[in-house]
Every structure is written in structure tokens, then in C-alpha cells.
Design a protein around this motif. Structure first.
Motif, PDB file in Angstrom:
ATOM      1  N   GLY A   1     -86.193  20.078  99.912  1.00  0.00           N
ATOM      2  CA  GLY A   1     -86.701  19.716 101.239  1.00  0.00           C
ATOM      3  C   GLY A   1     -88.200  19.611 101.274  1.00  0.00           C
ATOM      4  N   LEU A   2     -88.817  19.128 100.184  1.00  0.00           N
ATOM      5  CA  LEU A   2     -90.272  19.117 100.069  1.00  0.00           C
ATOM      6  C   LEU A   2     -90.790  17.722  99.740  1.00  0.00           C
ATOM      7  N   LEU A   3     -91.839  17.313 100.465  1.00  0.00           N
ATOM      8  CA  LEU A   3     -92.590  16.111 100.128  1.00  0.00           C
ATOM      9  C   LEU A   3     -94.052  16.495  99.945  1.00  0.00           C
ATOM     10  N   LEU A   4     -94.691  15.951  98.913  1.00  0.00           N
ATOM     11  CA  LEU A   4     -96.124  16.127  98.720  1.00  0.00           C
ATOM     12  C   LEU A   4     -96.832  14.973  99.425  1.00  0.00           C
ATOM     13  N   THR A   5     -97.909  15.272 100.167  1.00  0.00           N
ATOM     14  CA  THR A   5     -98.562  14.267 101.009  1.00  0.00           C
ATOM     15  C   THR A   5    -100.066  14.239 100.788  1.00  0.00           C
ATOM     16  N   ASN A   6    -100.691  13.186 101.280  1.00  0.00           N
ATOM     17  CA  ASN A   6    -102.154  13.068 101.254  1.00  0.00           C
ATOM     18  C   ASN A   6    -102.742  13.791 102.460  1.00  0.00           C
ATOM     19  N   GLY A   7    -102.493  15.077 102.573  1.00  0.00           N
ATOM     20  CA  GLY A   7    -103.042  15.867 103.657  1.00  0.00           C
ATOM     21  C   GLY A   7    -102.135  15.945 104.869  1.00  0.00           C
ATOM     22  N   ASN A   8    -102.679  16.559 105.942  1.00  0.00           N
ATOM     23  CA  ASN A   8    -101.885  16.842 107.139  1.00  0.00           C
ATOM     24  C   ASN A   8    -101.565  15.604 107.969  1.00  0.00           C
ATOM     25  N   THR A   9    -102.503  14.669 108.071  1.00  0.00           N
ATOM     26  CA  THR A   9    -102.263  13.491 108.904  1.00  0.00           C
ATOM     27  C   THR A   9    -101.100  12.672 108.367  1.00  0.00           C
ATOM     28  N   ALA A  10    -101.041  12.499 107.042  1.00  0.00           N
ATOM     29  CA  ALA A  10     -99.937  11.770 106.440  1.00  0.00           C
ATOM     30  C   ALA A  10     -98.617  12.489 106.682  1.00  0.00           C
ATOM     31  N   ALA A  11     -98.623  13.813 106.564  1.00  0.00           N
ATOM     32  CA  ALA A  11     -97.403  14.591 106.797  1.00  0.00           C
ATOM     33  C   ALA A  11     -96.966  14.497 108.258  1.00  0.00           C
ATOM     34  N   MET A  12     -97.921  14.574 109.161  1.00  0.00           N
ATOM     35  CA  MET A  12     -97.627  14.471 110.593  1.00  0.00           C
ATOM     36  C   MET A  12     -96.984  13.131 110.919  1.00  0.00           C
TER      37      MET A  12
END
Length: 462
Positions: A163-174
Motif C-alpha cells: 500500500g505504498l507509493l513513493l512520490t515527489n514530495g507532499n504536493t504530488a502525494a496530495m
């Protein structure tokens, strides 16, 4: 007696500041309204017996603050209203001795730059080919899952890798989280004072946003339940651990109450924990209480270093495929080079060292700030990056922010975080991380003086 136009004999030195301050007072008093046209630089200078340069400098100051706006071919107009997309931080560069408390940033000193330089030098000697050659997310990012899970555990979340995705920071995850939990037309509820990009992002995605009443512990459960009973709510977006504008940390019991409402009405939860483990003795994440319905994200950007844009998004396993597809169409994948560097820091302990340094630095700034403000009421959180200053009696947000700006201090107005049309708790956010310690103390001294003065104070100088 009218405030605008001013009597030339009432203007003080520096005259351009006094002129700008007088116009702001006229706006606050209702003499000048949104859309009112102002005299040209030349005409006002002639009427007041000033130089055109002085008037131009005053108008420039007011434009930077957003109080007025110039339109080519039409003139200069009062602009007291705010748009949904207005950011709380300054969009322009620095001017003179401006002390910028508007941008939420961790403390950054030469040590951080040297640490990054050393890491990049080492990375240049043993960089894996996958960090720069792969288009396939599974191949490029396989080695970064274990460090990510280690950091999430430090945040209080024991999350399985499925259940994990790696992202380019919080904005991308949001963005990925919002796109996954809701479709155009769906309703997302949140704090009435919340994330300043949530409304414009939701508008771009076609989502409806409704702000909910908050108290000293965060979103009021009864307000959440009422919204669910009135309409179909797809998700609730929360910033429960100090990050929210009011610097509130939601206690464990309140988190449990909101989870209970979400389960009763089958509402998904988006938990923004951008500060990660920065706060000591924090309650466990909502995602740990309700993993079956919570999208949780955090990153290293706020708690370690501004340029370290490496984040983590967790979600219920049933949403993994949908979230991964939305990640592909918005970002494709996290930047492998940054993931490589950040993962090394998590593995070798550098990240945790920088975290502890940041906690100590922000803890010291919180103590200094509290001493300077003295008995002026404000909200804060342990090791937090900002104070929330409720408006002192008689002050308006615009008036307080404008007077601070005229004294070379930039603040974030509470209206920038407003997500409810009916309820608003006036105040300003004072960010503690971006400036030097000396500038922090000077700026907070100005704020302390303003907070203790009348809404029409004498001009203050640094």
C-alpha cells in the motif's frame, strides 16, 4: 474627517510608507472599496505636493502587498478582495530588508548545504545505472521501498509495502490521493482553516470542498457527522498534527471520534502529515487507527531540507492499483536520483540526524518567539514551524498584515487558508524557519508591538 486623500501635513517620514499606510487605513475604514479607481501617480503627486517618485514608491509597496492593482490602459484600482487561489506566501522576490514570515520552511543553515554537497560527491562515484536509465517504476524504485518503510515506522506507521507509493514530495502525494478517493462532482470536507492549495486543486479536479467547524482540538465530530447526514461525503482531508494554520494537534480521542464518524458513513480519510516525526510525543497517525480507509502522506521536505523532495503515500491495498495509475499520469514516478540520495540518508542515519537537528533548532525558535510575544495570545506546537496569532482586538487581518508589511515584515493572512464561506477565525500565520535568528527576533518584536497597539498605530520602524 476623511482619511483619503490625506492632508499633506499629516504625512510622516518616510513619506512613501506613511502614504501607503494612510491608503490602507482608508480601505479598512470603508472609505475606499474594492474596485475604486485611484489617482494617477502624477495627479496625486501634484495634489499632495510630493514627487512622482514618492507616490510611485508608495503604489509599488501597495501592489506588492496586494492592496491595489494596476491595469494597463485603465489605471490603478483598490483590490481588497482575495481569490481562492491566492497563496499565503509572497510570490515576488525579496525587497530590501524584508523579513519573510509568510513561507513555511524548515530552518536551513550552511551545514545543510555542505551535507548535500558531500552526498552528491559520493553519489557521483557509485551511482547505480537504474537511477538515471530506467523508465519502469518497478525496476527503478525497487531498492527504495525498505528505507521508505523505515521512515514511515519513525512516523508511527507500520505500513505494508503493497500500500505504498513513493512520490515527489507532499504536493504530488496530495494530488494522487484526491484523484483516487473522489470523482468530479464529489464532496470532500476538511478543516474550515486548512491547506491553502486544497481549494484550487479541488476546483481543477472538479471536486466540491466544504470547510467544517474547528475547535481547540481540530474538526468538531458533530460538524463532520452533520455534513455526512446532509450530503454524500466521499472523503475528509485532515492535517491533525500541528501543520494546520492554527497550529493545533488533534488529541488521540478526537482522532478516534472522527474515525468512528468516517466508518459510520463510509467516508475515506486523507491524512496530511507533511511534518512527519518532527513533533515529539505525538498521537499515532489516523492511518494507524483506520488503515482500511486512510490515505496518508508525508515527506522529507519539511522536516529535513526544503530541496529534498522525496515523499511517501500509503493507502488501503484495494486502492493501490488506482493510485499507481494516477501517479503515472501526473508524475510517472518519483525522481530516481532524489530517491537514491534520500534512501541512502535514511539507511545510514543522516536523515534521522538532520531530523533531530531540526527539532532542536525549531524548539529553540519557539522558545525565543514565545519570550518576545510575551502575554500576546498565540497558538503553537512543540518544534512547530509557525505560530498562529488570533487577531488582537480591533484589528482586521488585512490591516495587521499590511502594517506589518510596511514595517518590512511579511505574514500569511488567515483568509488564505479559509475553506468555509460562513465561518472564519481571523488571524495570521507567522512562520519561524525561513529567517536567521537575528531577523526572527527583529520581526517578532515588530509583531509584538503591533499586537499591543491600536488598529491605527503610529508608524513603526525596525
Amino acid at each position: 474627517m476623511t482619511i483619503w486623500p490625506p492632508n499633506p501635513s499629516d504625512l510622516r517620514r518616510p513619506v512613501y510608507r506613511s502614504l501607503a499606510e494612510t491608503l490602507i487605513r482608508a480601505v479598512n475604514a470603508g472609505e475606499l472599496r474594492d474596485g475604486d479607481r485611484l489617482p494617477t501617480h502624477r495627479n496625486l503627486a501634484y495634489d499632495l505636493g510630493l514627487s512622482v517618485q514618492t507616490v510611485s514608491r508608495a503604489y509599488d509597496e501597495l501592489i506588492r502587498r496586494g492592496v491595489i492593482a494596476g491595469e494597463v490602459g485603465r489605471g490603478t484600482f483598490v483590490k481588497s478582495g482575495r481569490s481562492d487561489a491566492q497563496t499565503p506566501f509572497l510570490s515576488e522576490g525579496r525587497y530590501g530588508e524584508l523579513i519573510d514570515f509568510s513561507m513555511l520552511k524548515p530552518v536551513f543553515v550552511p551545514m545543510h548545504l555542505e551535507t548535500m554537497r558531500r552526498a552528491l560527491t559520493k553519489l557521483g562515484t557509485d551511482l547505480p545505472a537504474s537511477a538515471i536509465s530506467s523508465f519502469r517504476t518497478s525496476g527503478a524504485l525497487r531498492n527504495y521501498t525498505k528505507p521508505a518503510l523505515k521512515w514511515l515506522k519513525l512516523c508511527g506507521l507500520d505500513q505494508p509495502s503493497q500500500g505504498l507509493l513513493l512520490t515527489n514530495g507532499n504536493t504530488a502525494a496530495m494530488t494522487v490521493a484526491l484523484m483516487t478517493v473522489a470523482n468530479p462532482g464529489d464532496l470532500v470536507v476538511t478543516e474550515e482553516l486548512g491547506h491553502h492549495t486544497l481549494r484550487p486543486l479541488s476546483r481543477y479536479l472538479g471536486l466540491r470542498i466544504q470547510g467544517l467547524e474547528i475547535d481547540a482540538h481540530g474538526v468538531v465530530p458533530a460538524a463532520f457527522a452533520k455534513a455526512c447526514e446532509k450530503s454524500t461525503v466521499k472523503a475528509i482531508y485532515l492535517m491533525p498534527t500541528g501543520l494546520n494554520p492554527c497550529a493545533l494537534t488533534m488529541p488521540l480521542e478526537r482522532r478516534k471520534e472522527l474515525v468512528a464518524v468516517a466508518r459510520r458513513h463510509d467516508v475515506l480519510i486523507i491524512e496530511n502529515d507533511a511534518w512527519g516525526p518532527l513533533q515529539p510525543n505525538r498521537p499515532e497517525p489516523i492511518a494507524a487507527m483506520a488503515p482500511e480507509r486512510t490515505f496518508y502522506f508525508t515527506s522529507l521536505t519539511k522536516c529535513i531540507m526544503p530541496g529534498l523532495r522525496f515523499g511517501f503515500l500509503t493507502m488501503p491495498e484495494t486502492y493501490q492499483s488506482a493510485a499507481a495509475n494516477r501517479q503515472l499520469v501526473t508524475n510517472w514516478m518519483v525522481t530516481p536520483l532524489m530517491a537514491e540520495l534520500a534512501s541512502r540518508w535514511i539507511t545510514d542515519g543522516t536523515a534521522e540526524y538532520l531530523l533531530k537537528w531540526q527539532m532542536e533548532a525549531l524548539g529553540e525558535r519557539n522558545k525565543r518567539g514565545a519570550a518576545i510575544l510575551g502575554n500576546v495570545p498565540f497558538n503553537s506546537s512543540p518544534n512547530g514551524m509557525h505560530f498562529w496569532l488570533p487577531m488582537p482586538g480591533g484589528w482586521t487581518e488585512d490591516g495587521f498584515v499590511a502594517h506589518a508589511r510596511l514595517n518590512s515584515v511579511a505574514l500569511a493572512p488567515g483568509a488564505s487558508f479559509k475553506l468555509s464561506d460562513s465561518v472564519h477565525k481571523p488571524g495570521v500565520r507567522i512562520c519561524l524557519g525561513a529567517e536567521t535568528t537575528e531577523a526572527l527576533e527583529r520581526g517578532l518584536t515588530v509583531i509584538s508591538r503591533l499586537a499591543r497597539s491600536n488598529p491605527e498605530p503610529p508608524l513603526l520602524t525596525l
